[in-house]
Scaffold this active site. Structure first.
Site, PDB file in Angstrom:
ATOM      1  N   HIS A 411       0.823  -1.223   0.000  1.00 28.56           N
ATOM      2  CA  HIS A 411       0.000   0.000   0.000  1.00 28.56           C
ATOM      3  C   HIS A 411       0.851   1.264   0.000  1.00 28.56           C
ATOM      4  O   HIS A 411       0.346   2.361  -0.279  1.00 28.56           O
ATOM      5  CB  HIS A 411      -0.931  -0.008   1.214  1.00 28.56           C
ATOM      6  CG  HIS A 411      -2.268   0.606   0.934  1.00 28.56           C
ATOM      7  ND1 HIS A 411      -2.439   1.706   0.130  1.00 28.56           N
ATOM      8  CD2 HIS A 411      -3.517   0.254   1.341  1.00 28.56           C
ATOM      9  CE1 HIS A 411      -3.717   2.018   0.066  1.00 28.56           C
ATOM     10  NE2 HIS A 411      -4.401   1.148   0.784  1.00 28.56           N
ATOM     11  N   ARG A 412       2.136   1.160   0.301  1.00 28.14           N
ATOM     12  CA  ARG A 412       3.006   2.342   0.241  1.00 28.14           C
ATOM     13  C   ARG A 412       3.263   2.769  -1.199  1.00 28.14           C
ATOM     14  O   ARG A 412       3.587   3.935  -1.456  1.00 28.14           O
ATOM     15  CB  ARG A 412       4.340   2.037   0.929  1.00 28.14           C
ATOM     16  CG  ARG A 412       4.227   1.701   2.408  1.00 28.14           C
ATOM     17  CD  ARG A 412       5.554   1.232   2.972  1.00 28.14           C
ATOM     18  NE  ARG A 412       6.044   0.034   2.287  1.00 28.14           N
ATOM     19  CZ  ARG A 412       7.197  -0.577   2.594  1.00 28.14           C
ATOM     20  NH1 ARG A 412       7.958  -0.087   3.564  1.00 28.14           N
ATOM     21  NH2 ARG A 412       7.586  -1.645   1.943  1.00 28.14           N
TER      22      ARG A 412
END
Length: 438
Positions: A411-412
């Site tokens: 998700h980064r």
């Protein structure tokens, strides 16, 4: 040891990849007293990824072997000494090799006279050695400075330095700050030790299997992945009837090789690799990797392929997969898998990449999630093809061949909508496989 005046050269344990910190010497090709020439194999080492021969970089006579066969030695350690033969011959028995792992030395009385300085020949192949591992920048994005020891301890323990408050001068993060973050007080639910686990099975028979380099590295890297990468997963079912027809026609039309056998035989996994590579080109924002304080976005699609080995797994990388034909991908993937199982891969063949494919469909697994291999941003878990009923437009039912795939995302780097776009592009290519031939 060599007599004073003999010019010699230390042989160092080489750096064989960014994450390789040690290796096991499995075989010496030369014995003490043998002549050595540049490029001639000197010893063989086994790391967590591969087994390979290490050649000599200088000429002379092997004067001393400091690390015996079977010992584990750190990168950069001296494993042998080669003399150039310009001085007196080696006399006396060689000193017994010290332990490969560092040990605390017992107190001893310093000699009255300093040991003579031994002349070392310049080794042009190793004027500057690669560090064992990069543990991140000395200054965090917020401006906080981190000492080298604190960075190493945090990297080994999987601790996010941005969550630590420094106690050093000007808020600097020092080693004791990281040690406190990993203490029992800070993390009360630590994993129990081996003796505690064994005590639970004191009345049951069992065998103890020591960890080899590969299993130890898998445990460390995947633990760090789960602890530091915010995973999320997206699942879709792809119809593969057209793909199966195209695959059968392509294999039937394969020209014969010199032995009369088909020149290639495409597998379902070859189409998966090609489709993922092309999908990354259609959704370039997902063709990326996390790099600590920035994101690296790539021009080409380098796709890793998980290969199961005895006692572990490895992920060789097919470079520029979007530019290669299905036959070329099939041949390269098969050749990499064969050499991976023989532990003959070179570091550049399994490092890097932006994504990977993990296919357990051949084991009958319908659906699963895979752990991202850092620094990749995604990983595609592929399940088995099955005949499933689907509703038709007129309300009827028909059976189609479907394959369930699950995209794991960091998700980064990849947000939900971006991951969904990548998965939709992959699904479209699988369901319209002719697009992979254009």
């Amino acid at each position: 040891m060599a007599t004073q005046g003999l010019i010699s050269m230390d042989v160092l344990m080489p750096q064989l990849g960014e994450t390789v910190a040690e290796g096991t010497i499995t075989h010496w090709f030369k014995a003490v007293g043998d002549e050595v020439t540049p490029g001639e194999n000197l010893f063989e080492i086994e790391t967590d990824k591969a087994t390979m021969e290490v050649p000599a970089t200088g000429a002379g006579k092997l004067a001393e072997i400091r690390v015996p066969t079977g010992a584990v030695v750190a990168v950069g350690a001296v494993v042998a000494v080669i003399s150039d033969g310009s001085g007196p011959a080696v006399t006396g028995a060689a000193a017994p090799p010290p332990p490969a792992r560092a040990a605390v030395a017992s107190p001893a009385v310093a000699p009255a006279q300093p040991a003579p300085v031994r002349a070392i020949k310049l080794d042009p192949f190793r004027e500057v050695r690669t560090p064992e591992r990069n543990f991140g920048p000395a200054r965090l994005p917020g401006g906080v400075v981190v000492t080298p020891l604190a960075r190493r301890l945090a990297g080994e323990a999987g601790i996010n330095l941005s969550r630590i408050t420094g106690s050093g001068p000007h808020g600097r993060i020092v080693a004791r700050d990281v040690e406190h973050a990993t203490s029992d007080k800070a993390r009360p639910a630590l994993e129990p030790g081996a003796e505690q686990i064994k005590a639970l099975y004191a009345e049951r028979p069992f065998d103890e299997l020591p960890l080899d380099n590969m299993r130890r590295t898998i445990a460390r890297r995947l633990t760090v992945s789960v602890q530091t990468i915010p995973h999320f997963y997206l699942t879709a079912d792809a119809d593969i009837d057209r793909l199966l027809v195209l695959r059968a026609e392509a294999n039937a039309a394969a020209p014969p090789d010199k032995d009369g056998a088909p020149a290639f035989r495409l597998s379902l996994n070859d189409f998966v690799i090609k489709a993922l590579a092309l999908a990354l080109q259609r959704v370039p924002a997902a063709n990326a990797a996390w790099a600590g304080d920035r994101v690296l976005r790539f021009k080409h699609s380098d796709v890793g392929v998980a290969v199961a080995l005895k006692g572990g797994l490895i992920t060789p990388v097919i470079r520029d997969a979007e530019t290669k034909s299905l036959a070329a991908i099939s041949s390269e993937a098969r050749e990499l898998a064969v050499r991976a199982r023989a532990r003959k891969l070179q570091p550049h063949e399994y490092q890097g990449g932006a994504t990977a494919v993990s296919n357990l469909g051949m084991y009958g697994v319908r659906e699963f999630t895979a752990i991202i291999n850092p620094p990749h941003a995604t990983i595609l878990a592929v399940g088995a093809a099955q005949r499933r009923p689907v509703e038709t437009a007129d309300g009827g039912v028909r059976f189609v061949s479907q394959m369930t795939v699950t995209l794991g995302c960091d998700h980064r780097v990849v947000d939900g909508a971006l991951g969904a776009e990548l998965l939709a592009s992959f699904k479209a290519l699988i369901e319209q496989p002719v697009a992979m031939l254009v």
